[in-house]
Design a protein around this motif. Structure first.
Motif, mmCIF file in Angstrom:
data_model
loop_
_atom_site.group_PDB
_atom_site.id
_atom_site.type_symbol
_atom_site.label_atom_id
_atom_site.label_comp_id
_atom_site.label_asym_id
_atom_site.label_seq_id
_atom_site.Cartn_x
_atom_site.Cartn_y
_atom_site.Cartn_z
ATOM 1 N N LEU A 179 0.831 -1.211 0.000
ATOM 2 C CA LEU A 179 0.000 0.000 0.000
ATOM 3 C C LEU A 179 0.865 1.260 0.000
ATOM 4 N N ALA A 180 1.888 1.295 0.841
ATOM 5 C CA ALA A 180 2.783 2.461 0.892
ATOM 6 C C ALA A 180 3.480 2.655 -0.455
ATOM 7 N N THR A 181 3.846 1.548 -1.112
ATOM 8 C CA THR A 181 4.503 1.623 -2.415
ATOM 9 C C THR A 181 3.535 2.144 -3.477
ATOM 10 N N MET A 182 2.286 1.692 -3.428
ATOM 11 C CA MET A 182 1.280 2.198 -4.369
ATOM 12 C C MET A 182 1.129 3.710 -4.227
ATOM 13 N N GLN A 183 1.022 4.181 -2.988
ATOM 14 C CA GLN A 183 0.866 5.617 -2.745
ATOM 15 C C GLN A 183 2.077 6.390 -3.264
ATOM 16 N N LEU A 184 3.262 5.841 -3.012
ATOM 17 C CA LEU A 184 4.491 6.476 -3.490
ATOM 18 C C LEU A 184 4.503 6.540 -5.014
ATOM 19 N N PHE A 185 4.141 5.445 -5.674
ATOM 20 C CA PHE A 185 4.197 5.401 -7.130
ATOM 21 C C PHE A 185 3.174 6.341 -7.768
ATOM 22 N N TYR A 186 1.987 6.440 -7.177
ATOM 23 C CA TYR A 186 1.003 7.396 -7.704
ATOM 24 C C TYR A 186 1.535 8.818 -7.581
ATOM 25 N N PHE A 218 4.248 4.552 -15.039
ATOM 26 C CA PHE A 218 3.881 3.134 -14.935
ATOM 27 C C PHE A 218 2.680 2.846 -15.826
ATOM 28 N N ARG A 219 2.765 1.749 -16.578
ATOM 29 C CA ARG A 219 1.578 1.323 -17.338
ATOM 30 C C ARG A 219 0.490 0.866 -16.382
ATOM 31 N N ASN A 220 0.904 0.230 -15.279
ATOM 32 C CA ASN A 220 -0.030 -0.231 -14.259
ATOM 33 C C ASN A 220 0.608 0.021 -12.892
ATOM 34 N N PRO A 221 0.334 1.186 -12.276
ATOM 35 C CA PRO A 221 0.988 1.530 -11.012
ATOM 36 C C PRO A 221 0.760 0.514 -9.895
ATOM 37 N N ASP A 222 -0.453 -0.061 -9.827
ATOM 38 C CA ASP A 222 -0.745 -1.005 -8.745
ATOM 39 C C ASP A 222 0.108 -2.268 -8.865
ATOM 40 N N MET A 223 0.158 -2.845 -10.090
ATOM 41 C CA MET A 223 0.952 -4.059 -10.278
ATOM 42 C C MET A 223 2.453 -3.770 -10.182
ATOM 43 N N SER A 224 2.854 -2.580 -10.606
ATOM 44 C CA SER A 224 4.259 -2.186 -10.459
ATOM 45 C C SER A 224 4.624 -2.110 -8.978
ATOM 46 N N ALA A 225 3.699 -1.595 -8.165
ATOM 47 C CA ALA A 225 3.934 -1.489 -6.722
ATOM 48 C C ALA A 225 4.028 -2.868 -6.080
ATOM 49 N N VAL A 226 3.149 -3.778 -6.486
ATOM 50 C CA VAL A 226 3.198 -5.146 -5.948
ATOM 51 C C VAL A 226 4.531 -5.796 -6.315
ATOM 52 N N SER A 227 4.903 -5.700 -7.581
ATOM 53 C CA SER A 227 6.147 -6.298 -8.055
ATOM 54 C C SER A 227 7.359 -5.706 -7.325
ATOM 55 N N PHE A 228 7.380 -4.388 -7.186
ATOM 56 C CA PHE A 228 8.485 -3.698 -6.520
ATOM 57 C C PHE A 228 8.576 -4.110 -5.054
ATOM 58 N N ALA A 229 7.444 -4.043 -4.339
ATOM 59 C CA ALA A 229 7.432 -4.359 -2.904
ATOM 60 C C ALA A 229 7.861 -5.801 -2.652
ATOM 61 N N MET A 230 7.362 -6.723 -3.475
ATOM 62 C CA MET A 230 7.707 -8.129 -3.279
ATOM 63 C C MET A 230 9.171 -8.401 -3.625
ATOM 64 N N THR A 231 9.702 -7.701 -4.624
ATOM 65 C CA THR A 231 11.114 -7.878 -4.967
ATOM 66 C C THR A 231 12.001 -7.332 -3.862
ATOM 67 N N VAL A 232 11.682 -6.150 -3.347
ATOM 68 C CA VAL A 232 12.458 -5.567 -2.239
ATOM 69 C C VAL A 232 12.400 -6.497 -1.026
ATOM 70 N N HIS A 233 11.200 -6.986 -0.706
ATOM 71 C CA HIS A 233 11.038 -7.941 0.394
ATOM 72 C C HIS A 233 11.906 -9.175 0.171
ATOM 73 N N GLY A 234 11.854 -9.711 -1.055
ATOM 74 C CA GLY A 234 12.633 -10.903 -1.383
ATOM 75 C C GLY A 234 14.132 -10.675 -1.243
#
Length: 200
Positions: A132-139, A149-165
């Motif tokens: 959620l914080a990443t989505m807000q940042l990306f918007y 971003f073509r799709n900010p929500d999916m970009s945020a999910v991908s980014f957050a999960m990669t950083v977590h990983g």
């Protein structure tokens, strides 16, 4: 000086780190604090409530210790490139989650998330907060024309999960007593991400 509620939370953390969350009883926590078990119920209705309160308390404590202020995008974005912003945000999150007490807590619940529903719930909540914080940042970055971003929500999910990983990978390397190269890998990822989503 700690109040009684904080004493209980820290005693529970110490016991969980030593014995594992599933092996810690309310009776053991009460003994460690030096109170009777019924007195615990003045503060927490159940062990699950105590563990969730511990997470919130330790997270806020870690946030304060890492000097992470409330988000002010104008101040965050002022005079910075997209890469510098992402480095600052990710660096702050790493500093926060590297604080001793919250790191101990995460190690406990990571090891028990497949057998303790409360541990799995907390980890899912933390991931959802990060997304959620990443989505807000990306918007906000999109509005300020820092990234596109073509799709900010999916970009945020991908980014957050990669950083977590990458953070999990670093923790695993560290626990295995191997030299981690997470900073290099993380910086390479952030630079690549900014190039992929640059405003054309």
């Amino acid at each position: 000086m700690r109040n009684r509620r904080e004493e209980i939370l820290m005693a529970a953390l110490e016991l969980a780190a030593e014995k594992g969350l599933g092996n810690v009883s309310l009776h053991m926590i009460a003994n460690k604090v030096g109170i009777k078990k019924p007195s615990l119920y003045n503060h927490f209705a159940s062990k699950e409530e105590l563990v969730e309160a511990m997470y919130e308390f330790l997270r806020e404590q870690a946030k304060a210790n890492a000097n992470i202020p409330a988000v002010d995008y104008s101040a965050l974005f002022a005079g910075k490139t997209a890469l510098e912003i992402l480095q600052q945000v990710v660096g702050g999150y790493i500093r926060m989650t590297s604080q001793k007490n919250i790191l101990t807590f995460y190690k406990v619940i990571y090891s028990e998330r497949t057998i303790q529903p409360v541990a799995a719930k907390i980890l899912a909540e933390e991931t959802e907060r990060m997304i959620l914080a990443t989505m807000q940042l990306f918007y906000a970055m999109e509005v300020h024309k820092l990234l596109h971003f073509r799709n900010p929500d999916m970009s945020a999910v991908s980014f957050a999960m990669t950083v977590h990983g990458l953070m999990d990978y670093d923790m695993d390397r560290s626990e295995a007593a191997e030299k981690a190269e997470h900073e290099l890998l993380m910086n390479e990822y952030l630079a690549w991400f900014c190039e992929e989503n640059a405003v054309k």
